[in-house]
Design a protein around this motif. Sequence first.
Motif, PDB file in Angstrom:
ATOM      1  N   VAL A 175       0.832  -1.204   0.000  1.00 24.67           N
ATOM      2  CA  VAL A 175       0.000   0.000   0.000  1.00 24.67           C
ATOM      3  C   VAL A 175       0.867   1.254   0.000  1.00 24.67           C
ATOM      4  N   SER A 176       1.895   1.286   0.831  1.00 30.33           N
ATOM      5  CA  SER A 176       2.781   2.457   0.864  1.00 30.33           C
ATOM      6  C   SER A 176       3.589   2.581  -0.419  1.00 30.33           C
ATOM      7  N   THR A 177       3.892   1.458  -1.042  1.00 32.13           N
ATOM      8  CA  THR A 177       4.518   1.516  -2.363  1.00 32.13           C
ATOM      9  C   THR A 177       3.574   2.205  -3.342  1.00 32.13           C
ATOM     10  N   GLY A 178       2.269   1.938  -3.208  1.00 33.28           N
ATOM     11  CA  GLY A 178       1.297   2.628  -4.048  1.00 33.28           C
ATOM     12  C   GLY A 178       1.260   4.120  -3.773  1.00 33.28           C
ATOM     13  N   VAL A 179       1.332   4.509  -2.509  1.00 36.24           N
ATOM     14  CA  VAL A 179       1.350   5.933  -2.148  1.00 36.24           C
ATOM     15  C   VAL A 179       2.566   6.615  -2.769  1.00 36.24           C
ATOM     16  N   VAL A 180       3.711   5.971  -2.634  1.00 34.14           N
ATOM     17  CA  VAL A 180       4.953   6.540  -3.165  1.00 34.14           C
ATOM     18  C   VAL A 180       4.947   6.529  -4.690  1.00 34.14           C
ATOM     19  N   ALA A 181       4.422   5.452  -5.280  1.00 34.85           N
ATOM     20  CA  ALA A 181       4.392   5.350  -6.746  1.00 34.85           C
ATOM     21  C   ALA A 181       3.597   6.487  -7.364  1.00 34.85           C
ATOM     22  N   ALA A 182       2.573   6.971  -6.654  1.00 31.14           N
ATOM     23  CA  ALA A 182       1.793   8.097  -7.170  1.00 31.14           C
ATOM     24  C   ALA A 182       2.631   9.357  -7.274  1.00 31.14           C
ATOM     25  N   MET A 183       3.673   9.467  -6.449  1.00 32.49           N
ATOM     26  CA  MET A 183       4.543  10.640  -6.482  1.00 32.49           C
ATOM     27  C   MET A 183       5.606  10.537  -7.565  1.00 32.49           C
ATOM     28  N   MET A 184       5.694   9.380  -8.221  1.00 34.54           N
ATOM     29  CA  MET A 184       6.705   9.191  -9.251  1.00 34.54           C
ATOM     30  C   MET A 184       6.327   9.870 -10.567  1.00 34.54           C
ATOM     31  N   SER A 185       5.078  10.301 -10.666  1.00 38.55           N
ATOM     32  CA  SER A 185       4.605  10.905 -11.909  1.00 38.55           C
ATOM     33  C   SER A 185       3.902  12.220 -11.610  1.00 38.55           C
ATOM     34  N   LYS A 186       3.942  13.123 -12.578  1.00 39.30           N
ATOM     35  CA  LYS A 186       3.252  14.400 -12.441  1.00 39.30           C
ATOM     36  C   LYS A 186       1.941  14.420 -13.226  1.00 39.30           C
ATOM     37  N   SER A 187       1.623  13.329 -13.901  1.00 45.34           N
ATOM     38  CA  SER A 187       0.371  13.234 -14.654  1.00 45.34           C
ATOM     39  C   SER A 187      -0.621  12.356 -13.910  1.00 45.34           C
ATOM     40  N   VAL A 188      -1.914  12.613 -14.115  1.00 42.45           N
ATOM     41  CA  VAL A 188      -2.945  11.825 -13.445  1.00 42.45           C
ATOM     42  C   VAL A 188      -2.872  10.369 -13.881  1.00 42.45           C
ATOM     43  N   SER A 189      -2.701  10.125 -15.170  1.00 44.97           N
ATOM     44  CA  SER A 189      -2.637   8.748 -15.667  1.00 44.97           C
ATOM     45  C   SER A 189      -1.438   8.013 -15.086  1.00 44.97           C
ATOM     46  N   GLY A 190      -0.300   8.689 -15.003  1.00 42.71           N
ATOM     47  CA  GLY A 190       0.895   8.065 -14.428  1.00 42.71           C
ATOM     48  C   GLY A 190       0.699   7.731 -12.966  1.00 42.71           C
ATOM     49  N   LYS A 191       0.059   8.626 -12.221  1.00 39.28           N
ATOM     50  CA  LYS A 191      -0.207   8.371 -10.802  1.00 39.28           C
ATOM     51  C   LYS A 191      -1.121   7.162 -10.633  1.00 39.28           C
ATOM     52  N   VAL A 192      -2.177   7.097 -11.443  1.00 41.32           N
ATOM     53  CA  VAL A 192      -3.136   5.997 -11.332  1.00 41.32           C
ATOM     54  C   VAL A 192      -2.478   4.668 -11.647  1.00 41.32           C
ATOM     55  N   ILE A 193      -1.688   4.611 -12.696  1.00 44.36           N
ATOM     56  CA  ILE A 193      -1.009   3.362 -13.055  1.00 44.36           C
ATOM     57  C   ILE A 193      -0.059   2.930 -11.946  1.00 44.36           C
ATOM     58  N   GLY A 194       0.684   3.892 -11.393  1.00 47.92           N
ATOM     59  CA  GLY A 194       1.629   3.583 -10.328  1.00 47.92           C
ATOM     60  C   GLY A 194       0.939   3.050  -9.085  1.00 47.92           C
ATOM     61  N   MET A 195      -0.240   3.600  -8.759  1.00 47.52           N
ATOM     62  CA  MET A 195      -0.972   3.152  -7.575  1.00 47.52           C
ATOM     63  C   MET A 195      -1.655   1.813  -7.803  1.00 47.52           C
ATOM     64  N   TRP A 196      -2.177   1.611  -8.980  1.00 48.57           N
ATOM     65  CA  TRP A 196      -3.061   0.473  -9.241  1.00 48.57           C
ATOM     66  C   TRP A 196      -2.402  -0.870  -8.963  1.00 48.57           C
ATOM     67  N   MET A 197      -1.185  -1.039  -9.423  1.00 46.98           N
ATOM     68  CA  MET A 197      -0.561  -2.376  -9.373  1.00 46.98           C
ATOM     69  C   MET A 197      -0.330  -2.900  -7.961  1.00 46.98           C
ATOM     70  N   PRO A 198       0.342  -2.161  -7.063  1.00 51.95           N
ATOM     71  CA  PRO A 198       0.542  -2.710  -5.707  1.00 51.95           C
ATOM     72  C   PRO A 198      -0.737  -2.840  -4.896  1.00 51.95           C
ATOM     73  N   ILE A 199      -1.731  -1.965  -5.140  1.00 50.28           N
ATOM     74  CA  ILE A 199      -2.987  -2.061  -4.402  1.00 50.28           C
ATOM     75  C   ILE A 199      -3.758  -3.308  -4.829  1.00 50.28           C
ATOM     76  N   MET A 200      -3.772  -3.577  -6.124  1.00 51.24           N
ATOM     77  CA  MET A 200      -4.405  -4.797  -6.618  1.00 51.24           C
ATOM     78  C   MET A 200      -3.745  -6.031  -6.022  1.00 51.24           C
ATOM     79  N   LEU A 201      -2.430  -6.011  -5.928  1.00 49.10           N
ATOM     80  CA  LEU A 201      -1.678  -7.150  -5.393  1.00 49.10           C
ATOM     81  C   LEU A 201      -2.060  -7.420  -3.942  1.00 49.10           C
ATOM     82  N   PHE A 202      -2.068  -6.379  -3.108  1.00 50.30           N
ATOM     83  CA  PHE A 202      -2.355  -6.591  -1.684  1.00 50.30           C
ATOM     84  C   PHE A 202      -3.766  -7.138  -1.485  1.00 50.30           C
ATOM     85  N   PHE A 203      -4.724  -6.630  -2.253  1.00 51.73           N
ATOM     86  CA  PHE A 203      -6.109  -7.052  -2.044  1.00 51.73           C
ATOM     87  C   PHE A 203      -6.309  -8.500  -2.470  1.00 51.73           C
TER      88      PHE A 203
END
Length: 298
Positions: A175-203
């Motif tokens: 989950v925290s990897t998802g939080v941090v991954a959102a900061m890796m991009s300045k675009s909305v699409s980049g933030k969403v992609i970065g968050m999506w993968m680790p959150i899907m994995l944990f669930f």
Amino acid sequence: MSYVKPPELVRSMVDAGEAKVFMSARDTVIRAFMAGAILALAAAFAVTITVQTGEALLGAVLFPVGFCLLYLMGFDLLTGVFTLVPLALLDKRRGVTLRLMLRNWGLVFLGNLAGAITVAVLMAVVFTYGFSTDPNEIGQRIGTIGEGRTVGYADHGAPGMLTLFVRAVLCNWMVSTGVVAAMMSKSVSGKVIGMWMPIMLFFYMGFEHSIVNMYLFPSGLMLGGDFSIMDYLVWNEIPTVIGNLVGGVTFVGLTLYATHGRPGPERPRAGTGKAAADEPSARKPAADETGVPVSVDA
């Protein structure tokens, strides 16, 4: 470019942690309330998909929609502040103290809990037609989840508690990897992609998330789950909160800060520094009185 490189990423993490420490109590609680509520709705959504389609993977694939929405709106989860706020303290930002960090965690916890329980009550009304009938199939599944992840752990004793704790650690690693991954991009699409993968994995992996559980277990109690409030606190929520803290701080916050925020000194490179000067190939040949170089072997 929209990509944020790791050193800049770590500075953003520390800045975010500092900002959360000094946020007013009102704003902290409101943002935490909304985060807990939206994540609870996402959990109800994922369980509904799983029950109606029979595909747990599909529920996990779509669950991150809630996390992405709450992050993009600037709301706060306890799992995220567990990772970011300690970095401001570690970085010795002016005015950041242990007391203020604990204050932030406490307010976010209360806000998340209030938001999750609010949605639990509302969804219980939906699943039971205002408590006038037995829970529908989705409500029954939520009750079963509560039993399996409280009494189910208790049945195994100490190994069950260890398993619960490890699942909580792994959860906030993702989950925290998802939080941090959102900061890796300045675009909305980049933030969403970065968050999506680790959150899907944990669930999908069934890891233990303290805020998701703030919805699932109170909801399960209202929908006839065969476990008690004490079962929920002792055999889930308290160990999960501790495990989430360890996972977020240890495997995400500290590792990134240590290697990108405070990296160790580089080793001398070939041709530079004292080590290179001591190599025979780096020494200049001697010269006679006329200045003509003389072979070292001579």
